[in-house]
Design a protein around this motif. Structure first.
Motif, PDB file in Angstrom:
ATOM      1  N   VAL A  39       0.845  -1.191   0.000  1.00  0.00           N
ATOM      2  CA  VAL A  39       0.000   0.000   0.000  1.00  0.00           C
ATOM      3  C   VAL A  39       0.880   1.240   0.000  1.00  0.00           C
ATOM      4  O   VAL A  39       1.777   1.386   0.842  1.00  0.00           O
ATOM      5  CB  VAL A  39      -0.934   0.049   1.233  1.00  0.00           C
ATOM      6  N   ARG A  40       0.617   2.126  -0.938  1.00  0.00           N
ATOM      7  CA  ARG A  40       1.335   3.400  -0.989  1.00  0.00           C
ATOM      8  C   ARG A  40       0.574   4.391  -0.111  1.00  0.00           C
ATOM      9  O   ARG A  40      -0.527   4.824  -0.455  1.00  0.00           O
ATOM     10  CB  ARG A  40       1.419   3.890  -2.429  1.00  0.00           C
ATOM     11  N   VAL A  41       1.162   4.721   1.019  1.00  0.00           N
ATOM     12  CA  VAL A  41       0.504   5.591   1.989  1.00  0.00           C
ATOM     13  C   VAL A  41       1.107   6.985   2.017  1.00  0.00           C
ATOM     14  O   VAL A  41       0.571   7.883   2.659  1.00  0.00           O
ATOM     15  CB  VAL A  41       0.539   4.974   3.411  1.00  0.00           C
ATOM     16  N   GLY A  42       2.232   7.170   1.343  1.00  0.00           N
ATOM     17  CA  GLY A  42       2.904   8.459   1.338  1.00  0.00           C
ATOM     18  C   GLY A  42       3.683   8.688   2.623  1.00  0.00           C
ATOM     19  O   GLY A  42       3.473   8.008   3.634  1.00  0.00           O
ATOM     20  N   ALA A  43       4.583   9.643   2.580  1.00  0.00           N
ATOM     21  CA  ALA A  43       5.416   9.945   3.745  1.00  0.00           C
ATOM     22  C   ALA A  43       4.564  10.391   4.933  1.00  0.00           C
ATOM     23  O   ALA A  43       4.850  10.041   6.074  1.00  0.00           O
ATOM     24  CB  ALA A  43       6.441  11.011   3.392  1.00  0.00           C
ATOM     25  N   GLU A  44       3.485  11.131   4.649  1.00  0.00           N
ATOM     26  CA  GLU A  44       2.641  11.650   5.725  1.00  0.00           C
ATOM     27  C   GLU A  44       1.893  10.539   6.465  1.00  0.00           C
ATOM     28  O   GLU A  44       1.624  10.657   7.655  1.00  0.00           O
ATOM     29  CB  GLU A  44       1.608  12.648   5.187  1.00  0.00           C
ATOM     30  N   GLY A  45       1.523   9.495   5.769  1.00  0.00           N
ATOM     31  CA  GLY A  45       0.755   8.418   6.383  1.00  0.00           C
ATOM     32  C   GLY A  45       1.581   7.223   6.824  1.00  0.00           C
ATOM     33  O   GLY A  45       1.044   6.245   7.340  1.00  0.00           O
ATOM     34  N   TYR A  46       2.896   7.319   6.643  1.00  0.00           N
ATOM     35  CA  TYR A  46       3.780   6.174   6.882  1.00  0.00           C
ATOM     36  C   TYR A  46       3.806   5.731   8.349  1.00  0.00           C
ATOM     37  O   TYR A  46       3.523   4.568   8.647  1.00  0.00           O
ATOM     38  CB  TYR A  46       5.179   6.537   6.392  1.00  0.00           C
ATOM     39  N   ASP A  47       4.146   6.605   9.255  1.00  0.00           N
ATOM     40  CA  ASP A  47       4.259   6.228  10.667  1.00  0.00           C
ATOM     41  C   ASP A  47       2.928   5.751  11.230  1.00  0.00           C
ATOM     42  O   ASP A  47       2.874   4.764  11.969  1.00  0.00           O
ATOM     43  CB  ASP A  47       4.808   7.386  11.501  1.00  0.00           C
ATOM     44  N   GLU A  48       1.851   6.431  10.887  1.00  0.00           N
ATOM     45  CA  GLU A  48       0.517   6.026  11.358  1.00  0.00           C
ATOM     46  C   GLU A  48       0.160   4.634  10.830  1.00  0.00           C
ATOM     47  O   GLU A  48      -0.390   3.808  11.556  1.00  0.00           O
ATOM     48  CB  GLU A  48      -0.527   7.049  10.904  1.00  0.00           C
ATOM     49  N   SER A  49       0.503   4.364   9.589  1.00  0.00           N
ATOM     50  CA  SER A  49       0.210   3.048   9.011  1.00  0.00           C
ATOM     51  C   SER A  49       1.011   1.953   9.699  1.00  0.00           C
ATOM     52  O   SER A  49       0.491   0.873   9.974  1.00  0.00           O
ATOM     53  CB  SER A  49       0.509   3.047   7.511  1.00  0.00           C
ATOM     54  N   LEU A  50       2.281   2.236   9.987  1.00  0.00           N
ATOM     55  CA  LEU A  50       3.125   1.236  10.638  1.00  0.00           C
ATOM     56  C   LEU A  50       2.643   0.899  12.044  1.00  0.00           C
ATOM     57  O   LEU A  50       2.957  -0.170  12.564  1.00  0.00           O
ATOM     58  CB  LEU A  50       4.581   1.711  10.687  1.00  0.00           C
ATOM     59  N   ALA A  51       1.871   1.785  12.652  1.00  0.00           N
ATOM     60  CA  ALA A  51       1.343   1.537  13.994  1.00  0.00           C
ATOM     61  C   ALA A  51       0.132   0.593  13.971  1.00  0.00           C
ATOM     62  O   ALA A  51      -0.311   0.135  15.027  1.00  0.00           O
ATOM     63  CB  ALA A  51       0.962   2.864  14.654  1.00  0.00           C
ATOM     64  N   GLN A  52      -0.376   0.274  12.784  1.00  0.00           N
ATOM     65  CA  GLN A  52      -1.541  -0.587  12.652  1.00  0.00           C
ATOM     66  C   GLN A  52      -1.125  -2.057  12.732  1.00  0.00           C
ATOM     67  O   GLN A  52      -0.013  -2.414  12.372  1.00  0.00           O
ATOM     68  CB  GLN A  52      -2.247  -0.333  11.315  1.00  0.00           C
ATOM     69  N   PRO A  53      -2.037  -2.926  13.195  1.00  0.00           N
ATOM     70  CA  PRO A  53      -1.711  -4.351  13.271  1.00  0.00           C
ATOM     71  C   PRO A  53      -1.389  -4.938  11.890  1.00  0.00           C
ATOM     72  O   PRO A  53      -1.981  -4.539  10.888  1.00  0.00           O
ATOM     73  CB  PRO A  53      -2.997  -4.991  13.817  1.00  0.00           C
ATOM     74  N   HIS A  54      -0.449  -5.855  11.853  1.00  0.00           N
ATOM     75  CA  HIS A  54      -0.082  -6.631  10.659  1.00  0.00           C
ATOM     76  C   HIS A  54       0.594  -5.801   9.572  1.00  0.00           C
ATOM     77  O   HIS A  54       0.637  -6.214   8.413  1.00  0.00           O
ATOM     78  CB  HIS A  54      -1.293  -7.353  10.063  1.00  0.00           C
ATOM     79  N   VAL A  55       1.128  -4.623   9.925  1.00  0.00           N
ATOM     80  CA  VAL A  55       1.752  -3.737   8.941  1.00  0.00           C
ATOM     81  C   VAL A  55       3.240  -3.607   9.256  1.00  0.00           C
ATOM     82  O   VAL A  55       3.635  -3.476  10.409  1.00  0.00           O
ATOM     83  CB  VAL A  55       1.084  -2.347   8.942  1.00  0.00           C
ATOM     84  N   ARG A  56       4.041  -3.655   8.199  1.00  0.00           N
ATOM     85  CA  ARG A  56       5.485  -3.472   8.350  1.00  0.00           C
ATOM     86  C   ARG A  56       5.995  -2.652   7.171  1.00  0.00           C
ATOM     87  O   ARG A  56       5.307  -2.516   6.153  1.00  0.00           O
ATOM     88  CB  ARG A  56       6.200  -4.815   8.450  1.00  0.00           C
ATOM     89  N   PRO A  57       7.211  -2.144   7.275  1.00  0.00           N
ATOM     90  CA  PRO A  57       7.766  -1.385   6.147  1.00  0.00           C
ATOM     91  C   PRO A  57       7.979  -2.291   4.939  1.00  0.00           C
ATOM     92  O   PRO A  57       8.281  -3.477   5.086  1.00  0.00           O
ATOM     93  CB  PRO A  57       9.128  -0.907   6.672  1.00  0.00           C
ATOM     94  N   MET A  58       7.842  -1.746   3.773  1.00  0.00           N
ATOM     95  CA  MET A  58       8.206  -2.440   2.544  1.00  0.00           C
ATOM     96  C   MET A  58       9.722  -2.504   2.511  1.00  0.00           C
ATOM     97  O   MET A  58      10.400  -1.531   2.819  1.00  0.00           O
ATOM     98  CB  MET A  58       7.666  -1.677   1.332  1.00  0.00           C
ATOM     99  N   ASP A  59      10.266  -3.655   2.145  1.00  0.00           N
ATOM    100  CA  ASP A  59      11.716  -3.843   2.074  1.00  0.00           C
ATOM    101  C   ASP A  59      12.023  -4.501   0.735  1.00  0.00           C
ATOM    102  O   ASP A  59      11.480  -5.556   0.429  1.00  0.00           O
ATOM    103  CB  ASP A  59      12.177  -4.725   3.223  1.00  0.00           C
ATOM    104  N   PHE A  60      12.887  -3.879  -0.041  1.00  0.00           N
ATOM    105  CA  PHE A  60      13.230  -4.425  -1.355  1.00  0.00           C
ATOM    106  C   PHE A  60      14.180  -5.613  -1.276  1.00  0.00           C
ATOM    107  O   PHE A  60      14.535  -6.180  -2.290  1.00  0.00           O
ATOM    108  CB  PHE A  60      13.835  -3.340  -2.251  1.00  0.00           C
ATOM    109  N   GLY A  61      14.588  -5.987  -0.067  1.00  0.00           N
ATOM    110  CA  GLY A  61      15.463  -7.136   0.098  1.00  0.00           C
ATOM    111  C   GLY A  61      16.931  -6.781   0.094  1.00  0.00           C
ATOM    112  O   GLY A  61      17.788  -7.607   0.373  1.00  0.00           O
ATOM    113  N   ASP A  62      17.235  -5.544  -0.208  1.00  0.00           N
ATOM    114  CA  ASP A  62      18.627  -5.091  -0.217  1.00  0.00           C
ATOM    115  C   ASP A  62      18.852  -4.026   0.851  1.00  0.00           C
ATOM    116  O   ASP A  62      19.809  -3.274   0.802  1.00  0.00           O
ATOM    117  CB  ASP A  62      19.012  -4.562  -1.598  1.00  0.00           C
TER     118      ASP A  62
END
Length: 114
Positions: free
Chosen positions: A49-72
């Motif tokens: 989900v693209r939440v934008g910089a403004e919605g990033y921290d709030e989204s990460l505080a939600q259950p079952h949500v983590r940062p996107m990681d490209f693997g590198d």
């Protein structure tokens, strides 16, 4: 297949009534775009989900949500992954896809579309 086709179908169903939606396969994921701007997608980890910089921290505080990681080690601020457990319910899926859709809809259309 590197993504959950059943989840992709649920996302497609939700987006079916929207104009200017496209999908593309990218790096093992299926991404959805509104006017050429990525709104999110599906990969083996769950719903992107693209939440934008403004919605990033709030989204990460939600259950079952983590940062996107490209693997590198790269973690783009503004893009999160909702684990499958976070979108088993259609209302939750619609809320998350709607968040990405609202973000992408605020951006200007990519040149050459339409």
């Amino acid at each position: 297949m590197a993504y959950d086709e059943a989840l992709a179908t649920r996302v497609r169903t939700f987006l079916a009534s929207e104009d200017a939606i496209d999908e593309r396969r990218m790096m093992g994921s299926l991404v959805f775009l509104k006017n050429g701007n990525m709104l999110g997608g599906v990969n083996r980890a769950g719903l992107l989900v693209r939440v934008g910089a403004e919605g990033y921290d709030e989204s990460l505080a939600q259950p079952h949500v983590r940062p996107m990681d490209f693997g590198d080690g790269r973690r783009p601020k503004g893009l999160v992954v909702v684990a499958p457990e976070g979108v088993t319910d259609d209302a939750d899926l619609h809320r998350w896809v709607g968040t990405g859709l609202a973000f992408a809809a605020k951006l200007p259309p990519k040149p050459g579309l339409g």
